[in-house]
Design a protein around this motif. Structure first.
Motif, PDB file in Angstrom:
ATOM      1  N   MET A 171     -13.515  17.125   2.234  1.00  0.00           N
ATOM      2  CA  MET A 171     -14.054  15.876   1.713  1.00  0.00           C
ATOM      3  C   MET A 171     -13.001  14.775   1.780  1.00  0.00           C
ATOM      4  SD  MET A 171     -17.180  16.419   0.735  1.00  0.00           S
ATOM      5  CE  MET A 171     -17.567  15.121  -0.430  1.00  0.00           C
ATOM      6  N   LYS A 172     -13.438  13.571   2.023  1.00  0.00           N
ATOM      7  CA  LYS A 172     -12.514  12.442   2.050  1.00  0.00           C
ATOM      8  C   LYS A 172     -12.072  12.108   0.628  1.00  0.00           C
ATOM      9  CE  LYS A 172     -15.762   8.529   1.660  1.00  0.00           C
ATOM     10  NZ  LYS A 172     -16.921   9.251   1.181  1.00  0.00           N
ATOM     11  N   THR A 173     -10.934  11.452   0.501  1.00  0.00           N
ATOM     12  CA  THR A 173     -10.452  10.958  -0.779  1.00  0.00           C
ATOM     13  C   THR A 173     -10.333   9.455  -0.674  1.00  0.00           C
ATOM     14  OG1 THR A 173      -9.192  13.005  -1.105  1.00  0.00           O
ATOM     15  CG2 THR A 173      -8.629  11.132  -2.502  1.00  0.00           C
ATOM     16  N   THR A 174     -11.011   8.738  -1.563  1.00  0.00           N
ATOM     17  CA  THR A 174     -11.035   7.281  -1.507  1.00  0.00           C
ATOM     18  C   THR A 174     -10.224   6.704  -2.660  1.00  0.00           C
ATOM     19  OG1 THR A 174     -13.241   7.326  -0.521  1.00  0.00           O
ATOM     20  CG2 THR A 174     -12.523   5.234  -1.468  1.00  0.00           C
ATOM     21  N   PHE A 175      -9.393   5.726  -2.341  1.00  0.00           N
ATOM     22  CA  PHE A 175      -8.576   5.057  -3.343  1.00  0.00           C
ATOM     23  C   PHE A 175      -8.990   3.589  -3.414  1.00  0.00           C
ATOM     24  CE2 PHE A 175      -6.187   8.656  -1.816  1.00  0.00           C
ATOM     25  CZ  PHE A 175      -5.669   9.221  -2.975  1.00  0.00           C
ATOM     26  N   THR A 176      -9.393   3.155  -4.593  1.00  0.00           N
ATOM     27  CA  THR A 176      -9.861   1.774  -4.779  1.00  0.00           C
ATOM     28  C   THR A 176      -9.043   1.014  -5.817  1.00  0.00           C
ATOM     29  OG1 THR A 176     -11.493   2.470  -6.428  1.00  0.00           O
ATOM     30  CG2 THR A 176     -12.219   2.372  -4.131  1.00  0.00           C
ATOM     31  N   GLU A 177      -8.071   1.668  -6.417  1.00  0.00           N
ATOM     32  CA  GLU A 177      -7.255   1.023  -7.443  1.00  0.00           C
ATOM     33  C   GLU A 177      -5.783   1.206  -7.119  1.00  0.00           C
ATOM     34  OE1 GLU A 177      -8.473  -0.842  -9.744  1.00  0.00           O
ATOM     35  OE2 GLU A 177     -10.603  -0.311  -9.494  1.00  0.00           O
ATOM     36  N   ARG A 178      -5.008   0.164  -7.344  1.00  0.00           N
ATOM     37  CA  ARG A 178      -3.573   0.243  -7.124  1.00  0.00           C
ATOM     38  C   ARG A 178      -2.891   0.984  -8.271  1.00  0.00           C
ATOM     39  NH1 ARG A 178      -4.737  -4.829  -5.259  1.00  0.00           N
ATOM     40  NH2 ARG A 178      -4.109  -5.919  -7.142  1.00  0.00           N
ATOM     41  N   GLY A 179      -1.752   1.573  -7.956  1.00  0.00           N
ATOM     42  CA  GLY A 179      -0.969   2.260  -8.979  1.00  0.00           C
ATOM     43  C   GLY A 179      -1.141   3.758  -8.914  1.00  0.00           C
ATOM     44  N   GLY A 180      -0.396   4.442  -9.747  1.00  0.00           N
ATOM     45  CA  GLY A 180      -0.467   5.895  -9.759  1.00  0.00           C
ATOM     46  C   GLY A 180       0.390   6.484  -8.661  1.00  0.00           C
ATOM     47  N   LYS A 181       0.545   7.785  -8.709  1.00  0.00           N
ATOM     48  CA  LYS A 181       1.356   8.476  -7.720  1.00  0.00           C
ATOM     49  C   LYS A 181       0.464   9.315  -6.828  1.00  0.00           C
ATOM     50  CE  LYS A 181       4.879   9.996  -5.482  1.00  0.00           C
ATOM     51  NZ  LYS A 181       5.473   9.124  -4.451  1.00  0.00           N
ATOM     52  N   LEU A 182       0.445   8.978  -5.573  1.00  0.00           N
ATOM     53  CA  LEU A 182      -0.337   9.714  -4.580  1.00  0.00           C
ATOM     54  C   LEU A 182       0.551  10.762  -3.921  1.00  0.00           C
ATOM     55  CD1 LEU A 182      -2.613  10.151  -2.423  1.00  0.00           C
ATOM     56  CD2 LEU A 182      -1.622   8.197  -1.205  1.00  0.00           C
ATOM     57  N   ARG A 183       0.007  11.953  -3.774  1.00  0.00           N
ATOM     58  CA  ARG A 183       0.711  13.008  -3.040  1.00  0.00           C
ATOM     59  C   ARG A 183      -0.196  13.491  -1.911  1.00  0.00           C
ATOM     60  NH1 ARG A 183       4.855  15.984  -3.970  1.00  0.00           N
ATOM     61  NH2 ARG A 183       3.728  17.860  -3.291  1.00  0.00           N
ATOM     62  N   LEU A 184       0.166  13.160  -0.693  1.00  0.00           N
ATOM     63  CA  LEU A 184      -0.648  13.554   0.450  1.00  0.00           C
ATOM     64  C   LEU A 184      -0.690  15.073   0.602  1.00  0.00           C
ATOM     65  CD1 LEU A 184       0.383  10.835   3.057  1.00  0.00           C
ATOM     66  CD2 LEU A 184      -1.867  11.123   1.995  1.00  0.00           C
ATOM     67  N   ASP A 185       0.355  15.750   0.191  1.00  0.00           N
ATOM     68  CA  ASP A 185       0.376  17.209   0.318  1.00  0.00           C
ATOM     69  C   ASP A 185      -0.670  17.878  -0.568  1.00  0.00           C
ATOM     70  OD1 ASP A 185       2.372  17.127   2.193  1.00  0.00           O
ATOM     71  OD2 ASP A 185       4.003  17.564   0.781  1.00  0.00           O
ATOM     72  N   ASP A 186      -1.177  17.138  -1.545  1.00  0.00           N
ATOM     73  CA  ASP A 186      -2.209  17.687  -2.433  1.00  0.00           C
ATOM     74  C   ASP A 186      -3.620  17.488  -1.871  1.00  0.00           C
ATOM     75  OD1 ASP A 186      -0.251  18.436  -4.211  1.00  0.00           O
ATOM     76  OD2 ASP A 186      -0.444  16.645  -5.463  1.00  0.00           O
ATOM     77  N   HIS A 211     -12.204  -4.022  -2.970  1.00  0.00           N
ATOM     78  CA  HIS A 211     -12.664  -4.761  -1.792  1.00  0.00           C
ATOM     79  C   HIS A 211     -11.919  -4.343  -0.519  1.00  0.00           C
ATOM     80  CE1 HIS A 211      -9.250  -7.016  -3.503  1.00  0.00           C
ATOM     81  NE2 HIS A 211      -8.917  -7.185  -2.232  1.00  0.00           N
ATOM     82  N   ALA A 212     -10.917  -3.467  -0.654  1.00  0.00           N
ATOM     83  CA  ALA A 212     -10.154  -2.999   0.506  1.00  0.00           C
ATOM     84  C   ALA A 212      -9.684  -1.577   0.228  1.00  0.00           C
ATOM     85  CB  ALA A 212      -8.968  -3.925   0.778  1.00  0.00           C
ATOM     86  N   PRO A 213     -10.614  -0.633   0.151  1.00  0.00           N
ATOM     87  CA  PRO A 213     -10.250   0.734  -0.213  1.00  0.00           C
ATOM     88  C   PRO A 213      -9.510   1.460   0.900  1.00  0.00           C
ATOM     89  CG  PRO A 213     -12.558   0.645   0.419  1.00  0.00           C
ATOM     90  CD  PRO A 213     -12.065  -0.779   0.394  1.00  0.00           C
ATOM     91  N   TRP A 214      -8.736   2.451   0.497  1.00  0.00           N
ATOM     92  CA  TRP A 214      -8.125   3.394   1.424  1.00  0.00           C
ATOM     93  C   TRP A 214      -8.930   4.680   1.405  1.00  0.00           C
ATOM     94  CZ3 TRP A 214      -4.732   3.339   5.229  1.00  0.00           C
ATOM     95  CH2 TRP A 214      -3.767   2.318   5.292  1.00  0.00           C
ATOM     96  N   ILE A 215      -9.255   5.197   2.575  1.00  0.00           N
ATOM     97  CA  ILE A 215      -9.937   6.477   2.697  1.00  0.00           C
ATOM     98  C   ILE A 215      -9.004   7.437   3.428  1.00  0.00           C
ATOM     99  CG2 ILE A 215     -11.935   7.703   3.633  1.00  0.00           C
ATOM    100  CD1 ILE A 215     -12.363   4.050   3.361  1.00  0.00           C
ATOM    101  N   VAL A 216      -8.596   8.505   2.738  1.00  0.00           N
ATOM    102  CA  VAL A 216      -7.772   9.537   3.367  1.00  0.00           C
ATOM    103  C   VAL A 216      -8.719  10.530   4.019  1.00  0.00           C
ATOM    104  CG1 VAL A 216      -6.061  11.351   3.017  1.00  0.00           C
ATOM    105  CG2 VAL A 216      -5.891   9.211   1.722  1.00  0.00           C
ATOM    106  N   VAL A 217      -8.649  10.622   5.341  1.00  0.00           N
ATOM    107  CA  VAL A 217      -9.602  11.402   6.132  1.00  0.00           C
ATOM    108  C   VAL A 217      -8.992  12.733   6.546  1.00  0.00           C
ATOM    109  CG1 VAL A 217     -11.007  11.420   8.231  1.00  0.00           C
ATOM    110  CG2 VAL A 217     -10.553   9.255   7.049  1.00  0.00           C
ATOM    111  N   PRO A 218      -9.587  13.862   6.163  1.00  0.00           N
ATOM    112  CA  PRO A 218      -9.125  15.148   6.689  1.00  0.00           C
ATOM    113  C   PRO A 218      -9.315  15.155   8.204  1.00  0.00           C
ATOM    114  CG  PRO A 218     -10.598  15.452   4.803  1.00  0.00           C
ATOM    115  CD  PRO A 218     -10.716  14.017   5.224  1.00  0.00           C
ATOM    116  N   ALA A 219      -8.226  15.180   8.951  1.00  0.00           N
ATOM    117  CA  ALA A 219      -8.321  14.927  10.394  1.00  0.00           C
ATOM    118  C   ALA A 219      -7.816  16.068  11.258  1.00  0.00           C
ATOM    119  CB  ALA A 219      -7.576  13.633  10.737  1.00  0.00           C
TER     120      ALA A 219
END
Length: 279
Positions: A1-16, A219-227
């Protein structure tokens, strides 16, 4: 499943975040769904092109061999090329370096009614520039704020901004790079720099994590796509675009209906005037 980020802040870990398709998802299931999404995307694009009150900016980011070109090939193939502009951003030219870092990007922003698809983008100036220390740290850190303001400006003028990070594992990248060497039809893609950049895997991971977490917005979300699976990557990108456009369908229809009503009235007036002149 994709992971969508719409809010700034927090700690993102791509390895998770998994780079693999969900369990039970198969290439056969995805193929049928992708065809249906492609047809809907074409219809939505057509309505947007006619209404000309919105545009779409698709930003594709990812490590070397993550599949940016492949995503463009398959997703853009669902669209009418009449209203699509694909731009690839490499190292800046001398002229581009003599302007602010957003100059070369802003000039390719989509016009109302059109799609712009960026293969790499303004984010290179907080990714490659950061990892290789091409400018002072104070300068590239200030760019997060400039990027947020830039994308907000585009959104205020009707742009639907969608940013995709094509997420692959280090193991998958190695396999893809080796495949390029072995296959004559893809050998032209070989670039020693791709292997050099692998030495900075962790640094790029940190740079991507910061870029995503510091610039995500409703208005400018990031979508992390399992690729790791190319077929699933294409589905996720197409689905996200269609989902974003669906909410505008009714508004575009109202605009098109009003345009049609106006044109019919003008045509009726022309015919009445022409008939009167023949009496």
């Amino acid at each position: 499943m994709k992971t969508t980020f719409t809010e700034r802040g927090g700690k993102l870990r791509l390895d998770d975040i998994s780079a693999e398709p969900p369990k039970g998802m198969t290439k056969e299931k995805v193929a049928q769904r992708f065809v249906a999404l492609g047809e809907e995307m074409f219809e939505l694009q057509d309505a947007m092109f006619g209404a000309k009150v919105n545009s779409v900016l698709v930003v594709l980011q990812g490590r070397d061999s993550a599949g940016k070109d492949g995503a463009i090939k398959h997703v853009a193939g669902c669209l009418n090329p009449r209203g699509v502009n694909v731009v690839s951003f490499g190292p800046p030219t001398t002229e581009e370096r003599q302007h602010d870092f957003l100059w070369r990007v802003h000039r390719h922003a989509p016009r109302l009614g059109e799609f712009a698809i960026f293969n790499r983008s303004h984010y290179e100036d907080v990714l490659v520039v950061r990892v290789h220390s091409l400018v002072r740290e104070k300068l590239w850190r200030e760019r997060y704020g400039h990027i947020v303001d830039f994308e907000e400006l585009l959104a205020e003028h009707g742009a639907i901004v969608l940013k995709f990070f094509l997420h692959i594992t280090k193991k998958e990248q190695k396999e893809r790079l080796l495949e390029r060497e072995e296959a004559p039809e893809t050998a032209w893609k070989l670039n020693p720099n791709d292997w050099k950049e692998r030495d900075h895997w962790d640094e790029f991971t940190a740079a991507y994590e910061d870029a995503i977490s510091k610039t995500a917005a409703p208005h400018a979300p990031w979508i992390v796509v399992p690729a790791n699976a190319k077929w699933y990557r294409n589905l996720v990108v197409a689905q996200a675009i269609v989902d974003a456009l669906r909410g505008h369908r009714k508004g575009w229809k109202r605009t098109l209906d009003a345009m049609g009503k106006k044109m019919r009235a003008e045509l009726a007036a022309y015919r009445a005037e022409r008939a009167a002149s023949r009496r």
